[in-house]
Design a protein around this motif. Structure first.
Motif, mmCIF file in Angstrom:
data_model
loop_
_atom_site.group_PDB
_atom_site.id
_atom_site.type_symbol
_atom_site.label_atom_id
_atom_site.label_comp_id
_atom_site.label_asym_id
_atom_site.label_seq_id
_atom_site.Cartn_x
_atom_site.Cartn_y
_atom_site.Cartn_z
ATOM 1 N N TYR A 57 0.799 -1.200 -0.091
ATOM 2 C CA TYR A 57 0.143 0.068 -0.107
ATOM 3 C C TYR A 57 0.883 1.260 0.078
ATOM 4 O O TYR A 57 1.624 1.308 1.111
ATOM 5 N N ALA A 58 0.618 1.909 -0.895
ATOM 6 C CA ALA A 58 1.368 3.344 -0.888
ATOM 7 C C ALA A 58 0.158 4.461 -0.184
ATOM 8 O O ALA A 58 -1.194 3.903 -0.040
ATOM 9 N N GLU A 59 0.695 5.317 0.573
ATOM 10 C CA GLU A 59 -0.293 6.333 0.958
ATOM 11 C C GLU A 59 -1.364 6.567 0.361
ATOM 12 O O GLU A 59 -1.251 7.221 -0.818
ATOM 13 N N ASP A 60 -2.679 6.540 0.917
ATOM 14 C CA ASP A 60 -3.951 7.096 0.178
ATOM 15 C C ASP A 60 -4.053 6.140 -1.331
ATOM 16 O O ASP A 60 -4.788 6.657 -1.879
ATOM 17 N N GLU A 61 -3.585 5.091 -1.199
ATOM 18 C CA GLU A 61 -3.712 4.087 -2.530
ATOM 19 C C GLU A 61 -4.182 2.734 -1.915
ATOM 20 O O GLU A 61 -4.087 2.238 -0.962
#
Length: 418
Positions: A126-130
C-alpha cells in the motif's frame, strides 16, 4: 624481503587461480557470484564489474567466491516493512530502498503486504492513500541499504537451484585449476631447464664437486664404472650413492674419445638419513616443446601420487603431525627455494599448487571436498541436507582445521626457531 615477496606472489597466484575456477564455472551455470575475494578480513581494494565485486582483503590466508544461496541472504523484508521502490523505464522495480528513503526522493514509499523475490518476483503493498497494488521486480534489481547496493537473488540464480552436476563442477573446478596451474608451471620450467634424459651422461656440473675435481665435463657419457656397463641415469646414480668416499674408475666417452678417470664421490646425508655419495652433476637434458608439455603432465601426476601416498602414511601412523608444516614452515621453505633460484622456486610453486588442490579435495567439512561430499549425499538421498545442519557441520570442521593449523604452526616454530 625476497621470501616475503615470493610468498605473496606464489600464494596470491595459487589462490587466484583456485577461486577463478570456482568463479568461471559458477557463472557458466548461471549462479549469481556476489564477490570474488583474495584473502580474508577487512577490504583493502574492491572493484565491481557486472554482478561481481572483486576484492583484495587484509589477511592473505586464502580466498572465496560468495555465491548466492550458499549463505542466508543478509537482507530480509517482511510484511509491514516500509520500503521505497524505484522503477525502470519498463515499469519494473529496479531498486528497493530499505532505509534512508529521504535520500531517494524518486522512490515510491509503500508498506509491504506480501513479497516474493525468489520465484514470482513481485511485491504487494500500500502506498499512502492508495489501494493494494502489485509491483513486478526486475530480476537484476538491487537492494539499497545504508546506500550500499546488493543485487537480489532469484531462485534460478542461486547455488541450490542448479543441478547436482553443475554444482559439483563449480566446486571441483577450484582444485582442478590448481592441478592445471601445476602443469603450466612445470611446462614452463621444462622449457627453461630442459627435459631430463635417462642416459648415464653428465649434465650441468656444479663447482667444488667430485665431478669437476676429476675433470668431467657436461656432455661426457659414462659408459662403465669399475668395468660394469651403464645404460641409464639411474644406473649411474645408484653406483655413486652406494660408494661415498670410495674411488671409482669411470670409463668416459667424450665426443668419440674413450678414456678412464678416477672419481671419488663426496659424502652427504641421503633421504633415508644414511650417508650416500654424490659427485655434483645434474642429469642431462634436451629441449622440446611437446616433450616439455608431456613433462608437465607426467610430473604433475607423479607429484599427486606422491602427496596422496604421504597422506596415506599420515593416516596409517607412518607419519605423525610432526612431519606436517603450516604457514611458518611453508614460509621458511619458500625462502630456501627463492635463494636457490627461479627454477627451484617454480618447482616449489607447482608442488604447493598440487598440495592446495589435493588438500581442498579431502572430504572434510569447510573444504571443497566436504562440499562435494554433501552433494554426493544429496544424490544418494534424493534430497538436500538441511542447510542449518550442514552449516553447523562446516562450522565445526572449520574450527577443527584452525586447531590443526595452530598445532602444525607450533611444530614449525619448534623446528625452525626453538
Amino acid at each position: 624481503m625476497n621470501t616475503f615477496i615470493s610468498i605473496i606472489i606464489i600464494f596470491g597466484l595459487l589462490v587466484f587461480i583456485h577461486e577463478l575456477g570456482h568463479l568461471i564455472f559458477a557463472k557458466r551455470a548461471g549462479i549469481l557470484c556476489r564477490e570474488f575475494a583474495i584473502g580474508f578480513g577487512p577490504k583493502l581494494f574492491s572493484y565491481k564489474k557486472d554482478e561481481t565485486v572483486y576484492t583484495i582483503r587484509l589477511l592473505p590466508l586464502g580466498g572465496f567466491v560468495r555465491m548466492a544461496g550458499e549463505d542466508p541472504e543478509m537482507i530480509e523484508i517482511k510484511p509491514g516493512y516500509q520500503i521505497g521502490l524505484v522503477f525502470s523505464a519498463t515499469g519494473k522495480v529496479k531498486d528497493i530502498v530499505i532505509n534512508n528513503k529521504s535520500k531517494h526522493p524518486e522512490a515510491k514509499v509503500i508498506t509491504v503486504e506480501k513479497i516474493d523475490l525468489e520465484h514470482k518476483l513481485m511485491i504487494e503493498g500500500y502506498a499512502e492513500d492508495e489501494q493494494l497494488q502489485t509491483y513486478f521486480v526486475d530480476p537484476k534489481a538491487d537492494f539499497i541499504y545504508d546506500e550500499q547496493r546488493t543485487q537480489i537473488a532469484p531462485y534460478n540464480r542461486q547455488f541450490g537451484s542448479k543441478t547436482l552436476t553443475e554444482r559439483a563442477i563449480a566446486i571441483f573446478a577450484g582444485p582442478a585449476m590448481n592441478f592445471a596451474l601445476a602443469v603450466v608451471i612445470l611446462f614452463a620450467f621444462s622449457l627453461l631447464q630442459g627435459i631430463p634424459i635417462d642416459k648415464p651422461m653428465v649434465g650441468e656440473v656444479i663447482p667444488e664437486g667430485a665431478a669437476i675435481e676429476a675433470g668431467l665435463e657436461e656432455g661426457d657419457l659414462v659408459v662403465a664404472i669399475d668395468g660394469k656397463p651403464l645404460e641409464t641415469w639411474t644406473d649411474l646414480t645408484s653406483v655413486i650413492q652406494r660408494n661415498p668416499n670410495q674411488e671409482l674408475m669411470f670409463t668416459v666417452d667424450r665426443n668419440g674419445k674413450v678414456f678412464q678417470v678416477p672419481v671419488t664421490p663426496h659424502e652427504r646425508i641421503g633421504p633415508n638419513e644414511e650417508m650416500d655419495g654424490y659427485i655434483g652433476v645434474f642429469p642431462p637434458t634436451e629441449f622440446s616443446v611437446l616433450g616439455s608439455l608431456m613433462f608437465g603432465f607426467t610430473q604433475t601426476y607423479e607429484f599427486i601420487v606422491l602427496i596422496i601416498q604421504s597422506l596415506g602414511m599420515l593416516i596409517t601412523g607412518q607419519f605423525t603431525l610432526d612431519h606436517l608444516s603450516g604457514p611458518v614452515g611453508i614460509y621458511n621453505y619458500t625462502g630456501q627455494a627463492a635463494e636457490m633460484g627461479i627454477l627451484v622456486l617454480m618447482q616449489w610453486a607447482a608442488i604447493l599448487s598440487i598440495n592446495l588442490g589435493i588438500i581442498n579435495l579431502l572430504p572434510l567439512p569447510a573444504l571443497d571436498g566436504g562440499r562435494l561430499m554433501f552433494i554426493g549425499l544429496e544424490a544418494v538421498r534424493g534430497k538436500p541436507m538441511d542447510p542449518q545442519k550442514e552449516g553447523i557441520v562446516h562450522f565445526v570442521g572449520f574450527a577443527l582445521l584452525m586447531l590443526l593449523m595452530l598445532v602444525v604452526t607450533w611444530n614449525d616454530i619448534n623446528k625452525f626457531f626453538l
